[in-house]
Design an enzyme around this catalytic site. Sequence first.
Site, mmCIF file in Angstrom:
data_model
loop_
_atom_site.group_PDB
_atom_site.id
_atom_site.type_symbol
_atom_site.label_atom_id
_atom_site.label_comp_id
_atom_site.label_asym_id
_atom_site.label_seq_id
_atom_site.Cartn_x
_atom_site.Cartn_y
_atom_site.Cartn_z
ATOM 1 C CB CYS A 2 89.334 27.027 97.766
ATOM 2 S SG CYS A 2 90.586 26.231 96.549
ATOM 3 C CG HIS A 56 86.508 29.241 94.122
ATOM 4 N ND1 HIS A 56 86.833 29.964 95.327
ATOM 5 C CD2 HIS A 56 87.598 28.349 93.933
ATOM 6 C CE1 HIS A 56 88.226 29.701 95.572
ATOM 7 N NE2 HIS A 56 88.710 28.853 94.658
ATOM 8 C CD GLU A 84 84.053 31.970 95.706
ATOM 9 O OE1 GLU A 84 85.455 31.988 95.845
ATOM 10 O OE2 GLU A 84 83.345 31.075 96.275
#
Length: 508
Positions: free
Chosen positions: A79, A166, A168
């Site tokens: 990001c 993202h 994660e």
Amino acid sequence: MQETILILDFGSQYTQLIARRIRELNVYCEIHPYNNFPIPGSSVKGIILSGSPHSVKESDAPEIDLKPYWGKLPILGVCYGAQYIADRFGGEVLRSQIREYGRSFLQVKGTSRLLNGIPENSQIWMSHGDSIQSVPSDFQISASTDDIPVAAFERESDRVYGIQFHPEVTHSADGKMLLQNFVCTICGCVQDWTPDSFISSTIEELRNTIGHERVVLGLSGGVDSSVAALLLHEAIGNQLFCIFVDNGLLRKNEYEQVLHGYTEMGLQIHGVSAGDRFIDALKGIEDPEQKRKTIGRLFIEVFDEEANKIDGVTFLGQGTIYPDVIESVSVKGPSATIKSHHNVGGLPDFMKLKIVEPLRSLFKDEVRKVGLALGLKPEILNRHPFPGPGLAIRILGDITHEKVQILQEADAIFIDNLKQSGEYKNVWQAGAIFLPVKSVGVMGDERTYEHVICLRAVTSHDGMTADFSHLPHALLGKISNEIINRVKGINRVVFDISSKPPATIEWE
């Protein structure tokens, strides 16, 4: 040396999640503020740049010099990290016409080691206000979405990669595969960081650090201090001296149960009953932060008095875990808002002890895995988190002996019913809250005006976010009925259905 991935934190709310996902791959990683990170040694295999609430277009945007590592270590920008790489190395980043937030679907272009195995239209999670319009020269676009032309880009020759989503978060369906591609395939990490390897290396490190000196450790009955005690006991045996302080704000019968349990574990433990001293000191204090400071100050006083009775102690053992360490430092430098009941690497000047923190590199779930490998009893290993200040922050308003006793009884009924019903294992954290209000009720033929108890139970993976537990209505009804019938002074029970965020797990 343990292979390590360095995560440079630019302030993203998701940075800890990146670390957790990498740890799940049995690869060790560390989070450091972007402006205060160590020079990578030979054990460092790669660098990840986190997201950020900032824009690369801001005049005071977070900056880092990547040139010393460019081409020498693999770099992954996530990001903001990706936008920073694009902007500073010749690409173009502009403010998005609309904020790109939420689910999107990845369209992979060509072949990429980073995206290897990720299927077409894999769901990803976006959260950014800037967008990469063009990439630096010699970089290739490796993925896009229907909304943005550059979702991922790379320069394979230098092993530099950027993604505008993202991986994660759980909403990114194949995010773990992407991180595994980076950490294992590109960085070459072996995936050998396991509970057993942690225990072995930590015991050796503790023995080398402590030698023949003595350590004093404050036990709380919780998972963190218990696992810390077992590790120290394995390393130095009877050089470890444990102190358990009853501050009068523990759960019902907890003092006796904890002392008995630790004694059975073979630990040298000394119990100190100081409840009256704590509750007297809290008289008239309503502010939650002032409660914490009062309890923390008095705990140190009591603990220091007892520690001074032990000859030759030079180390203080603490159950500090990794989130405590991370939260004590912000990306702008040392934080001014450290939680007052966390003692991360610091002591009052009058306590002339060196600190040893065997768990400071572990997340909560990793502490439990280490505890399991060490043979920690299930009743401690699976115990719900309990706040350091105890029931003081579950009693809203001032603290009195009467309120503590009422809350202990109500809480015991709540927790006992969760265990008997089998729901306890499905709940991350539960407890009763004493509210600073009274309500009208009817008991028998008499009107009552008595206290209100709130029940709080949440599900969570790590406590960072949480949802209220959807306990069966019949069970809640049974608990409410037992509390009202058995606990004098209570005539109403309510259930908290707030999630975190916006609400916190504890009320204070």
